[in-house]
Design a protein around this motif. Structure first.
Motif, PDB file in Angstrom:
ATOM      1  N   GLN A   1       1.844  -1.430   4.011  1.00 19.64           N
ATOM      2  CA  GLN A   1       2.690  -1.059   3.478  1.00 19.64           C
ATOM      3  C   GLN A   1       1.542  -0.606   2.348  1.00 19.64           C
ATOM      4  OE1 GLN A   1       6.442  -1.019   2.594  1.00 19.64           O
ATOM      5  NE2 GLN A   1       7.006  -1.594   4.205  1.00 19.64           N
TER       6      GLN A   1
ATOM      7  N   ASN B   1      -6.038   6.520  -8.897  1.00 19.56           N
ATOM      8  CA  ASN B   1      -4.789   7.386  -8.005  1.00 19.56           C
ATOM      9  C   ASN B   1      -3.474   6.299  -8.279  1.00 19.56           C
ATOM     10  OD1 ASN B   1      -6.670   8.548  -6.726  1.00 19.56           O
ATOM     11  ND2 ASN B   1      -7.501   7.305  -5.611  1.00 19.56           N
TER      12      ASN B   1
ATOM     13  N   THR C   1      -9.086   3.069   1.741  1.00 21.55           N
ATOM     14  CA  THR C   1      -9.428   2.767   2.466  1.00 21.55           C
ATOM     15  C   THR C   1     -10.722   2.955   2.902  1.00 21.55           C
ATOM     16  OG1 THR C   1      -8.609   4.935   2.149  1.00 21.55           O
ATOM     17  CG2 THR C   1      -7.223   3.926   3.284  1.00 21.55           C
TER      18      THR C   1
ATOM     19  N   SER D   1       4.508  -4.203   8.485  1.00 23.06           N
ATOM     20  CA  SER D   1       6.147  -4.178   8.314  1.00 23.06           C
ATOM     21  C   SER D   1       6.550  -3.282   9.522  1.00 23.06           C
ATOM     22  CB  SER D   1       6.710  -3.721   6.892  1.00 23.06           C
ATOM     23  OG  SER D   1       7.607  -3.187   7.293  1.00 23.06           O
TER      24      SER D   1
ATOM     25  N   ARG E   1       7.991   2.232  -3.679  1.00 19.87           N
ATOM     26  CA  ARG E   1       8.063   2.362  -2.430  1.00 19.87           C
ATOM     27  C   ARG E   1       9.322   2.224  -2.061  1.00 19.87           C
ATOM     28  NH1 ARG E   1       7.462  -2.760   0.859  1.00 19.87           N
ATOM     29  NH2 ARG E   1       7.085  -4.694  -0.908  1.00 19.87           N
TER      30      ARG E   1
ATOM     31  N   THR F   1      -1.369  -0.246   2.427  1.00 19.23           N
ATOM     32  CA  THR F   1      -2.485   0.548   2.470  1.00 19.23           C
ATOM     33  C   THR F   1      -2.063   1.885   2.719  1.00 19.23           C
ATOM     34  OG1 THR F   1      -3.913  -0.784   3.887  1.00 19.23           O
ATOM     35  CG2 THR F   1      -4.285   1.210   4.097  1.00 19.23           C
ATOM     36  N   ARG F   2      -0.481   1.935   3.021  1.00 17.89           N
ATOM     37  CA  ARG F   2       0.575   3.695   2.549  1.00 17.89           C
ATOM     38  C   ARG F   2       1.024   3.525   1.106  1.00 17.89           C
ATOM     39  NH1 ARG F   2       2.226   1.495   7.921  1.00 17.89           N
ATOM     40  NH2 ARG F   2       4.560   0.768   6.983  1.00 17.89           N
ATOM     41  N   ALA F   3       0.732   2.183   0.643  1.00 17.88           N
ATOM     42  CA  ALA F   3       1.951   2.706  -0.607  1.00 17.88           C
ATOM     43  C   ALA F   3       0.547   3.036  -2.261  1.00 17.88           C
ATOM     44  CB  ALA F   3       1.627   1.449  -0.893  1.00 17.88           C
ATOM     45  N   GLY F   4      -0.772   3.160  -1.815  1.00 16.72           N
ATOM     46  CA  GLY F   4      -1.980   2.969  -2.387  1.00 16.72           C
ATOM     47  C   GLY F   4      -2.598   2.100  -3.160  1.00 16.72           C
TER      48      GLY F   4
ATOM     49  N   CYS G   1      -6.112  -3.545   7.619  1.00 17.62           N
ATOM     50  CA  CYS G   1      -5.330  -3.626   7.073  1.00 17.62           C
ATOM     51  C   CYS G   1      -4.016  -2.273   6.978  1.00 17.62           C
ATOM     52  CB  CYS G   1      -5.470  -3.502   5.145  1.00 17.62           C
ATOM     53  SG  CYS G   1      -5.917  -5.383   5.164  1.00 17.62           S
ATOM     54  N   ARG G   2      -4.343  -1.569   8.111  1.00 21.53           N
ATOM     55  CA  ARG G   2      -4.045  -0.473   8.491  1.00 21.53           C
ATOM     56  C   ARG G   2      -2.222  -0.275   8.622  1.00 21.53           C
ATOM     57  NH1 ARG G   2      -7.818   1.526  13.302  1.00 21.53           N
ATOM     58  NH2 ARG G   2      -6.918  -0.223  13.683  1.00 21.53           N
ATOM     59  N   LEU G   3      -1.828  -1.011   9.046  1.00 21.97           N
ATOM     60  CA  LEU G   3      -0.373  -1.170   9.337  1.00 21.97           C
ATOM     61  C   LEU G   3       0.507  -1.787   7.841  1.00 21.97           C
ATOM     62  CD1 LEU G   3       0.044  -2.469  12.749  1.00 21.97           C
ATOM     63  CD2 LEU G   3      -0.228   0.316  11.864  1.00 21.97           C
TER      64      LEU G   3
END
Length: 621
Positions: free
Chosen positions: A409, A514, A418, A37, A575, A411-414, A405-407
């Motif tokens: 969302q 989580n 990882t 994103s 998110r 991943t950041r949203a759980g 998939c690091r970039l």
């Protein structure tokens, strides 16, 4: 008052179906979650262009032609001799759609380098499986079932890719390069032949037999395939009861080998050069098409019974490991099954929304009939849940293949783990559940979409864009293909009770914990309900024996579906606190326990969920 006639009186204004890339809210949220994103410009432009192409009159004409001119056989020549060269006839529309799918990368995108696609920009990394299957989602309802050979082609490419360094690696490399190519003049498609008269998913009853020829026998029956490679050293004889994609260039199949009848996997080209004939002239490689199947749906797809006599091929891997080898292919074809289901349903809902905006009943547009919108809202909540489940599994597949998939969302949203071990555990547990539930939900959802259009929805419309009946017929097979619902439930139980079962359940339990930790901050009631359901599901899975779990298999699927989809909807909603996303999550989890100040409040939320109009919604979030 003038009477109506064939040319006068009322005529319904046709609905306008906008590109789903822009209009499908669930798909838009999936793209924002599972691709970087903002979306890379090359990807966004491609998806926007393609979403318009699949709705264009010229493109849909190919689908209509394939449906109108269904495949047929010419088994004999003029003088009654077996026709070995071109016994199967397919339509021009079918062949055009095959070429379009190849050019658009419906398979090839999964094997491309994402950086190269974006001009070598090191920051433009994404999960190609997500890109592939978002495009597949747009494609499936306009593809007249060329998605079936695409699925098997993708699976064959994945399987052969594991054996490029084998003794026959050069043969496998040539085939794989063609399977993933985006050049229709070079590319191949693949079949997948497992089903025999004794059964499909249970391959122990296989009656096809493969025998390795001696050196002398190979010399005596020398020949080459369509591209000039030697025919394989194995001779395969038997009968295949179902073979979709009969017009493919190659196939992957199972056969028994050795005196003890071990199940082994084989690669075989479909065609071989005719010895002594004109350059380039080919015929079938020991295959006789006995008859084509007459089916409820998928009528454009040539599905046949095949007799194999002297077919030549190559062993994949080791003798006796055929089931293990074919599982690699099945994991891919089941993914295509999953996205094919939600893709068809997504088109049906898009047509339903568009029709509601032009159809008047009782002096009101259907958009202003609360009961109609209420039914649509319930289906949209289910669709959103299935979409999030589907693309979680897609992303996990990409992660298992080393995709980045690091970039995202997600991943950041759980949503995306990882830890590779946790990702693989989720993929293994969720794939059979997702395959089973997306098929069942989409079949039921498309039935409702037909009803949303009234009598028009039941018609085999001349206008292929509105032909929900055809999409419904084609989707019905998805609860059978690649394993029925009960087979998927058995597979889920097999995972739970396997040697790796405790570790898989532990990894999934950690992911759930989580997600629940995130949910409890803004979805306290909903999170508590999901936690109770998960604890009950986990306890049941651990304490009940294998046979009881198999007996309860379908309940096991539904229980896992409700928890996982509920958590995914919550993680998506928190998110950005989108009001509609929050309401969808709340409705999925609480179901009939969701409360409102009045029925008018609930009806306003219905309209917001379906049409994106917040209106005067005042439901408690």
């Amino acid at each position: 008052m003038e009477p109506s006639s064939a040319t006068s009186g009322f005529f319904q204004s046709p609905p306008t179906i906008p590109p789903q890339f822009l209009e499908d809210t669930a798909l838009r949220r999936i793209i924002s979650l599972h691709l970087p994103s903002p979306t890379p410009s090359s990807v966004e432009q491609d998806l926007f262009r393609f979403s318009r192409l699949v709705l264009s009159r010229s493109h849909l004409a190919h689908a209509a032609d394939a449906e109108r001119n269904q495949p047929y056989l010419r088994p004999l020549t003029t003088f009654g001799v077996e026709n070995k060269q071109d016994p199967l006839v397919t339509s021009e529309g079918w062949r055009k759609l095959q070429d379009i799918g190849i050019q658009e990368g419906i398979v090839g995108l999964a094997y491309a380098n994402s950086q190269l696609q974006d001009g070598g920009n090191a920051g433009a990394q994404w999960n190609n499986r997500v890109y592939q299957f978002v495009k597949y989602h747009l494609w499936t309802a306009s593809a007249a079932m060329v998605t079936c050979p695409s699925a098997m082609t993708d699976g064959a490419a994945k399987l052969l890719g594991k054996h490029l360094n084998d003794p026959d690696g050069a043969i496998f490399t040539e085939a794989r390069n063609r399977l993933v190519s985006r050049d229709p003049g070079f590319a191949w498609t693949s079949g997948q032949w497992m089903t025999e008269r004794k059964g499909g998913s249970d391959v122990r009853g296989t009656e096809t037999v493969a025998r390795k020829l001696s050196v002398q026998e190979q010399k005596a029956s020398s020949g080459v395939d369509a591209v000039g490679h030697p025919l394989g050293p194995w001779q395969i004889d038997g009968f295949k009861w179902f073979s979709s994609a009969t017009d493919a260039n190659m196939t992957i199949m199972l056969a028994k080998t050795g005196s003890d009848g071990q199940i082994s996997a084989f690669y075989a080209p479909l065609r071989k050069k005719v010895q002594g004939a004109t350059e380039g002239e080919t015929e079938l490689n020991g295959v006789k098409i006995q008859r084509l199947k007459n089916k409820l749906g998928t009528k454009t797809l040539p599905t046949a019974e095949l007799e194999l006599k002297g077919m030549r091929g190559y062993l994949i891997g080791k003798e006796g490991e055929g089931v293990k080898e074919i599982s690699t292919l099945l994991n891919i074809t089941r993914m295509h099954n999953i996205i094919g289901a939600v893709g068809g349903w997504g088109r049906g809902l898009a047509i339903s929304r568009a029709f509601a905006k032009v159809r008047v009943t009782g002096g009101k547009l259907l958009t202003d009939v609360p009961a109609h919108v209420r039914a649509l809202a319930r289906d949209h909540v289910m669709y959103h849940g299935q979409m999030h489940l589907s693309y979680l599994v897609v992303s996990l597949l990409g992660i298992s293949e080393g995709q980045d998939c690091r970039l995202a969302q997600a991943t950041r949203a759980g949503i995306l783990p990882t830890d590779a071990q946790q990702a693989n555990a989720l993929l293994r547990l969720l794939t059979p559940m997702a395959k089973a539930q997306t098929a069942l939900r989409s079949i039921n959802g498309l039935r409702a979409c037909m009803e949303n259009l009234g009598g028009v929805g039941y018609l085999e419309n001349e206008d292929p864009l509105l032909n929900i009946a055809r999409v419904f017929r084609d989707t019905c097979v998805l609860s059978i293909w690649e394993g029925t619902t009960d087979i998927m439930a058995d597979d889920l139980v097999r995972v739970i009770k396997s040697r790796q079962g405790p570790a898989i359940l532990l990894a999934v339990d950690q992911w759930v914990a989580n997600a629940l930790a995130i949910a409890k901050h803004s979805f306290e009631r909903e999170g508590a309900k999901l936690q109770r359901e998960w604890e009950q599901w986990l306890q049941s899975s651990k304490t009940k024996d294998k046979e009881q779990l198999k007996w309860e298999g379908r309940d096991l699927l539904v229980g896992l579906e409700h928890v996982i989809c509920g958590l995914l909807l919550v993680l998506d909603a928190v998110r950005d606190n989108n009001p509609a996303a929050r309401e969808i999550a709340r409705r999925w989890i609480l179901q009939d326990q969701a409360t409102y100040g009045s029925w008018e409040d609930e009806a306003a939320w219905d309209k917001m969920i379906v049409f994106g109009d917040e209106g005067t919604a005042t439901a408690r979030l």
